[in-house]
Every structure is written in structure tokens, then in C-alpha cells.
Design a protein around this motif. Structure first.
Motif, PDB file in Angstrom:
ATOM      1  N   GLY A  15       0.830  -1.202   0.000  1.00  0.00           N
ATOM      2  CA  GLY A  15       0.000   0.000   0.000  1.00  0.00           C
ATOM      3  C   GLY A  15       0.860   1.245   0.000  1.00  0.00           C
ATOM      4  N   ALA A  16       0.612   2.157  -0.955  1.00  0.00           N
ATOM      5  CA  ALA A  16       1.476   3.339  -1.105  1.00  0.00           C
ATOM      6  C   ALA A  16       0.731   4.633  -0.819  1.00  0.00           C
ATOM      7  N   GLY A  17      -0.210   4.566   0.130  1.00  0.00           N
ATOM      8  CA  GLY A  17      -0.850   5.781   0.608  1.00  0.00           C
ATOM      9  C   GLY A  17       0.028   6.472   1.638  1.00  0.00           C
ATOM     10  N   SER A  18      -0.572   7.311   2.452  1.00  0.00           N
ATOM     11  CA  SER A  18       0.192   8.132   3.403  1.00  0.00           C
ATOM     12  C   SER A  18       1.089   7.300   4.305  1.00  0.00           C
ATOM     13  N   GLY A  19       0.525   6.244   4.926  1.00  0.00           N
ATOM     14  CA  GLY A  19       1.314   5.415   5.829  1.00  0.00           C
ATOM     15  C   GLY A  19       2.362   4.605   5.103  1.00  0.00           C
ATOM     16  N   GLY A  20       1.981   4.045   3.946  1.00  0.00           N
ATOM     17  CA  GLY A  20       2.889   3.181   3.211  1.00  0.00           C
ATOM     18  C   GLY A  20       4.067   3.916   2.622  1.00  0.00           C
ATOM     19  N   TYR A  21       3.820   5.034   1.938  1.00  0.00           N
ATOM     20  CA  TYR A  21       4.962   5.702   1.316  1.00  0.00           C
ATOM     21  C   TYR A  21       5.847   6.399   2.344  1.00  0.00           C
ATOM     22  N   ALA A  22       5.264   6.817   3.481  1.00  0.00           N
ATOM     23  CA  ALA A  22       6.098   7.381   4.546  1.00  0.00           C
ATOM     24  C   ALA A  22       7.042   6.315   5.105  1.00  0.00           C
ATOM     25  N   THR A  23       6.522   5.093   5.295  1.00  0.00           N
ATOM     26  CA  THR A  23       7.366   3.982   5.728  1.00  0.00           C
ATOM     27  C   THR A  23       8.506   3.769   4.748  1.00  0.00           C
ATOM     28  N   ALA A  24       8.158   3.702   3.465  1.00  0.00           N
ATOM     29  CA  ALA A  24       9.162   3.434   2.435  1.00  0.00           C
ATOM     30  C   ALA A  24      10.213   4.534   2.355  1.00  0.00           C
ATOM     31  N   LEU A  25       9.776   5.784   2.367  1.00  0.00           N
ATOM     32  CA  LEU A  25      10.724   6.894   2.251  1.00  0.00           C
ATOM     33  C   LEU A  25      11.694   6.933   3.425  1.00  0.00           C
ATOM     34  N   ILE A 306      -5.968   1.192   8.485  1.00  0.00           N
ATOM     35  CA  ILE A 306      -6.386  -0.172   8.834  1.00  0.00           C
ATOM     36  C   ILE A 306      -6.172  -0.470  10.312  1.00  0.00           C
ATOM     37  N   VAL A 307      -5.518   0.435  11.026  1.00  0.00           N
ATOM     38  CA  VAL A 307      -5.293   0.277  12.470  1.00  0.00           C
ATOM     39  C   VAL A 307      -6.360   1.093  13.204  1.00  0.00           C
ATOM     40  N   PRO A 308      -7.055   0.520  14.197  1.00  0.00           N
ATOM     41  CA  PRO A 308      -8.110   1.261  14.889  1.00  0.00           C
ATOM     42  C   PRO A 308      -7.617   2.599  15.420  1.00  0.00           C
ATOM     43  N   GLY A 309      -8.442   3.619  15.284  1.00  0.00           N
ATOM     44  CA  GLY A 309      -8.085   4.953  15.766  1.00  0.00           C
ATOM     45  C   GLY A 309      -8.439   6.008  14.733  1.00  0.00           C
ATOM     46  N   LEU A 310      -7.842   7.174  14.879  1.00  0.00           N
ATOM     47  CA  LEU A 310      -8.102   8.279  13.965  1.00  0.00           C
ATOM     48  C   LEU A 310      -7.686   7.914  12.550  1.00  0.00           C
ATOM     49  N   GLN A 311      -8.561   8.162  11.595  1.00  0.00           N
ATOM     50  CA  GLN A 311      -8.234   7.897  10.190  1.00  0.00           C
ATOM     51  C   GLN A 311      -7.820   9.219   9.549  1.00  0.00           C
ATOM     52  N   LEU A 312      -6.562   9.543   9.743  1.00  0.00           N
ATOM     53  CA  LEU A 312      -6.011  10.811   9.277  1.00  0.00           C
ATOM     54  C   LEU A 312      -4.698  10.561   8.555  1.00  0.00           C
ATOM     55  N   ALA A 313      -4.470  11.300   7.477  1.00  0.00           N
ATOM     56  CA  ALA A 313      -3.248  11.105   6.703  1.00  0.00           C
ATOM     57  C   ALA A 313      -2.011  11.345   7.551  1.00  0.00           C
ATOM     58  N   HIS A 314      -2.030  12.387   8.377  1.00  0.00           N
ATOM     59  CA  HIS A 314      -0.822  12.698   9.150  1.00  0.00           C
ATOM     60  C   HIS A 314      -0.570  11.668  10.247  1.00  0.00           C
ATOM     61  N   ARG A 315      -1.614  10.999  10.704  1.00  0.00           N
ATOM     62  CA  ARG A 315      -1.400   9.858  11.604  1.00  0.00           C
ATOM     63  C   ARG A 315      -0.680   8.737  10.851  1.00  0.00           C
ATOM     64  N   GLN A 319       2.912   7.166  11.778  1.00  0.00           N
ATOM     65  CA  GLN A 319       3.055   5.738  12.065  1.00  0.00           C
ATOM     66  C   GLN A 319       4.049   5.086  11.113  1.00  0.00           C
ATOM     67  N   GLY A 320       4.043   5.498   9.853  1.00  0.00           N
ATOM     68  CA  GLY A 320       4.999   4.945   8.900  1.00  0.00           C
ATOM     69  C   GLY A 320       6.433   5.245   9.286  1.00  0.00           C
ATOM     70  N   ILE A 321       6.693   6.478   9.677  1.00  0.00           N
ATOM     71  CA  ILE A 321       8.035   6.861  10.124  1.00  0.00           C
ATOM     72  C   ILE A 321       8.413   6.087  11.378  1.00  0.00           C
ATOM     73  N   TYR A 322       7.446   5.971  12.297  1.00  0.00           N
ATOM     74  CA  TYR A 322       7.673   5.263  13.565  1.00  0.00           C
ATOM     75  C   TYR A 322       8.066   3.811  13.326  1.00  0.00           C
ATOM     76  N   VAL A 323       7.353   3.126  12.442  1.00  0.00           N
ATOM     77  CA  VAL A 323       7.655   1.721  12.150  1.00  0.00           C
ATOM     78  C   VAL A 323       9.003   1.598  11.445  1.00  0.00           C
ATOM     79  N   ALA A 324       9.260   2.460  10.457  1.00  0.00           N
ATOM     80  CA  ALA A 324      10.536   2.405   9.734  1.00  0.00           C
ATOM     81  C   ALA A 324      11.709   2.576  10.685  1.00  0.00           C
ATOM     82  N   GLU A 325      11.593   3.499  11.624  1.00  0.00           N
ATOM     83  CA  GLU A 325      12.701   3.756  12.558  1.00  0.00           C
ATOM     84  C   GLU A 325      12.882   2.598  13.534  1.00  0.00           C
TER      85      GLU A 325
END
Length: 461
Positions: A15-25, A306-315, A319-325
């Protein structure tokens, strides 16, 4: 699709939406070899069917209102018409520019983009178009879709935000099912474009997740704009014909309009992707994770809608940055859900961060909470802009500020300082000592904290 069969990656992101591409970058920036799997376009819902296009429409709507209201400021203007072809061309040009920039950024980081529908087929494997990608880690970021209600079929004059963003005409009248963020933003746009708008919301208030004081002020503002709404009664059914839609509620009321926009929230896009087969725990379609966003199955992580909680792009970004780190061996600070800012980009805007007054009283008791409202009528820049509203602060008694809630034109631009105040657990006295530029709307935050600290300048004790 490039021939990647058998290629082993450090991380495969589905998935290359907000969470996915942030993880990748972020992971690529930290030296990881990343595959980014996407069935549609890099950027996902936010860029192509959500945040960006809706805000482009809202800006066009603001210009329409300015044209109508110019005489109030001594500038005599008239609104000739809203040309939806031109509006859509502008909207699409914004999306196109951002999309091109994002593609270039992904390419420059050496990320392998794999086009196609991916499916989780193992704790370290994703299948795409018959090929298998393996990764030491797999990050699931498959996003969300516009949800409907059971038995409510989308089609014809019954649409979701996906179709609303592609309309090449302005409805004379519209019914919006759902008074949350999406419904309120479209109500604001269509009213500015000249439509007769009615919102139907089953809960007692519009923007029901906000502090009740904001919700009530928001309703007053919408009522003043001529946006109608029916609260506290559930939708019953809809029929449609060549003349439009005919909507009924459980209390027997009926409404007629050109269109029915279904804006009842977004559902997690997890069905048929192999998640349950691989042992992931799902609840109402959402992927359950621990506080670090691990799914509990191998090195499979999940981020975004897909994770319960706020459905916001900046979240999703965070989260993507958090997981990548975490994957890269760093020790990032956990993301506190209540510390994520929330904005409804309507006219007026609603912006908040932290907990509501009601939630604070649950946490600290009725006597353990202090609140203060600072009216924007006392703010010079707000007076110049012709906006009304207020800043509401919620504080733990004799403690830090735990909630910042605002309503008024452009207050979304003030939430940056609000999130620093809440997340850094600032006391009113800390913020009161800071110098805020005059005249700015940002100054209202300073004035509110001065008042809560017991030394109001332009507000009464």
C-alpha cells in the motif's frame, strides 16, 4: 511490473498511501532496500481521492464566498458562476503536481515500486500478479474505502466522496448522510457553490467527536450560513428517480434533493488480502496491533487507516516513520493518539488536539479540570478577516493544558502550536510567557493562555 520474483527486500510495504509511502521513504533514507506495492497510484486516498482534492474544492468555495461578500470590505465584486470544469482542472493540476513530485522522491530514494494488487501469503511474503516478494519485514498499509450503510446501495444519484470529487456540475440541492468531517466539508463546499444543503446525522451533534462547545458553535455557524441539518434520528431508506432522491428517516420525516452523499465514515481495506489466513487478528475489519504497531505475526507491522483509531493522513505519516525507525534499530518516541491534531476544513474551520472537556473530566474528575474560552471577537486579525469563533483550553487543575479546541476561519493553521502545547505538557504560565506576533490569529492562543494563567490582557477575568 518489473521482474522481482524471488527478489529479497529488507522491507515490503503493501500500500502506497500516506502510511505506506512514509514507511518506504524513511526506511530507504536509513539505508534499507524497500519494495512498495500499489494497485493504483502512489499517494493513495489522501492525494487522489481525499485530503488534497477536497481542500482544493474548499479553496475554490472560499473564493466564491469572497466574490459574493466583497462589498462588505469596499471591494465591489460579483459572482458570475461556478465553472466546475475549471474548478476540476485546478483541483487536478494540484494533485498532478504533488503526484509528480512524490513519484520523483520515491525514485530518488531507490525504492522499487511494484504495480498490482498485493496479497499477504506468509509472514515475510507478498504475492503480486503471480510473483512473490519477500522481505525481512512486511508493513501493511492498505488504507480505507468510503463506507456505506447495510442495504444502502451506491449508484446513480446516491454517491460517496469518491464520486462527489468527480462531479462536473453543482447540484441545486443535496442531502448529506453524516455530519462528521467529510460530510461537513462537502456541505460547506456545495453551499458556497450555491446548493441547498441538508445534513442528516444520527448522533446529537455535527462533528460529534469534537468538544461539545465546538459542535454547538459549529451548528450555529452552519445555521447562519443556511445549511440545514437534522440531528439525532437515524436514516431509514432512499429511493431515486429522474427527479432526484427521496430520503426517509426513522421518525417518518422525508427529504428530497438532486443527490444523496453518503458520508458515514471510512472502512479498513483488509478484505481478501490474506490477513486472517496468515493469523492476523481483525476486529470489524481493522488490524489489531500492539502499541508498537506489530501485528504479532512474524515481522508483520500495520499502519494507517487499517489500524483502529483516527483515520487521518498525518497519523499514517507518523506511524509509517515510527515503524521504519523501529525496523532500522532506532528508538522513536511512541505516538500518543490524543496528541494528534484534528481539523475540519469547512467554513468555519474546526481544529483540536488533546482531550475534550468531557474526556478530561472522566480522567481527572469534575473538580480536577479547568477550562477557558477566548472569543475571537477580541482578536484583531480575526476582526479584520470578519470571522467569529473562539479558542477553548482544557487544563488539568493546577497542571498542564490537555486540550486545545478552536473554531473560526483558518484556525487549522493554528493547530501546530496547539499540538506543541499539549504534547509537551505545557502549563498556561509557560505559554503566557511567550511573545505572539501582533496582529495574528495565532495571538489568540497566547491571549487564551494569559487568561488561563490569571493575567488576561484583552479578555475579562
Amino acid at each position: 511490473m518489473a521482474d522481482t520474483n524471488g527478489t529479497a527486500f529488507d522491507i515490503v510495504v503493501l500500500g502506497a498511501g500516506s502510511g505506506g509511502y512514509a514507511t518506504a521513504l524513511r526506511a530507504a533514507q536509513l539505508g534499507k532496500n524497500v519494495a512498495l506495492v500499489e494497485a493504483d497510484k502512489v499517494g493513495g486516498t489522501c492525494l487522489h481521492q481525499g485530503c488534497i482534492p477536497t481542500k482544493a474544492l474548499l479553496h475554490a468555495a472560499e473564493l466564491a464566498d469572497n466574490a459574493r461578500e466583497g462589498a462588505h470590505y469596499g471591494v465591489h465584486t460579483t459572482l458570475e458562476r461556478v465553472d466546475m470544469a475549471g474548478v476540476n482542472q485546478y483541483k487536478d493540476s494540484v494533485i498532478g503536481g504533488l503526484y509528480k513530485g512524490l513519484q520523483g522522491l520515491v525514485k530518488s530514494r531507490g525504492i522499487t515500486v511494484v504495480e498490482g494488487y498485493g496479497r499477504l501469503v506468509g509472514p515475510n511474503a507478498v504475492e503480486v500478479n503471480g510473483q512473490t516478494l519477500t522481505g525481512e519485514h512486511v508493513v501493511l498499509a492498505t488504507g480505507s474505502y468510503a463506507r456505506s450503510l447495510p442495504g444502502l446501495e451506491i449508484g446513480g444519484r446516491v454517491i460517496t466522496s469518491d464520486q462527489a470529487l468527480q462531479l462536473d456540475w453543482v447540484p441545486q440541492s443535496a442531502i448529506i448522510l453524516g455530519g462528521g468531517v467529510i460530510g461537513s466539508e462537502f456541505a460547506s463546499v456545495w453551499k458556497s457553490f450555491g446548493a441547498d444543503v441538508t445534513i442528516i446525522e444520527a448522533l446529537p451533534h455535527l462533528v460529534p467527536n469534537e468538544d461539545e462547545a465546538l459542535s454547538k458553535a459549529f451548528e450555529r455557524a452552519f445555521r447562519k450560513r443556511g445549511i440545514k441539518f437534522n440531528l439525532g434520528v437515524r436514516f431509514s431508506g432512499v429511493t431515486q428517480d429522474d427527479n432526484g432522491v427521496h430520503v426517509s428517516l426513522e421518525d417518518g420525516k422525508t427529504f428530497d434533493a438532486d443527490l444523496l452523499l453518503v458520508a458515514v465514515g471510512r472502512g479498513p481495506r483488509t478484505s481478501g488480502l490474506g490477513y486472517e489466513e496468515q493469523g492476523l487478528t481483525l476486529d470489524r475489519g481493522f488490524v489489531i496491533t500492539d502499541e508498537n504497531l506489530r501485528t504479532g505475526v512474524g515481522n508483520v507491522w500495520a499502519v494507517g487507516d487499517i489500524v483502529p483509531g483516527l483515520q487521518l493522513a498525518h497519523r499514517g505519516f507518523a506511524q509509517g516513520i515510527y515503524v521504519a525507525e523501529q525496523i532500522c534499530g532506532l528508538n522513536p518516541a511512541p505516538i500518543v493518539e490524543s496528541g494528534i491534531p484534528r481539523v475540519t476544513y469547512s467554513e468555519p474551520e474546526v481544529a483540536s488536539v488533546g482531550v475534550t472537556e468531557a474526556k478530561a473530566k472522566e480522567l481527572y474528575g469534575d473538580d480536577g479540570v479547568e477550562t477557558l474560552e477566548y472569543n475571537l471577537a477580541g482578536n484583531g486579525k480575526s476582526k479584520i478577516l470578519g470571522t467569529s469563533g473562539f479558542v477553548k483550553l482544557v487544563r488539568q487543575k493546577d497542571g498542564p493544558v490537555v486540550g486545545v479546541h478552536m473554531i473560526g476561519a483558518r484556525v487549522g493553521e493554528l493547530i501546530g502550536e496547539g499540538q506543541l502545547i499539549v504534547n509537551w505538557e505545557a502549563y498556561p504560565e509557560d505559554v503566557a510567557s511567550l511573545v505572539h506576533a501582533h496582529p495574528t490569529q495565532n495571538e489568540a492562543l497566547g491571549e487564551a493562555h494569559l487568561a488561563l494563567a490569571g493575567k488576561p490582557l484583552h479578555a475579562h477575568n
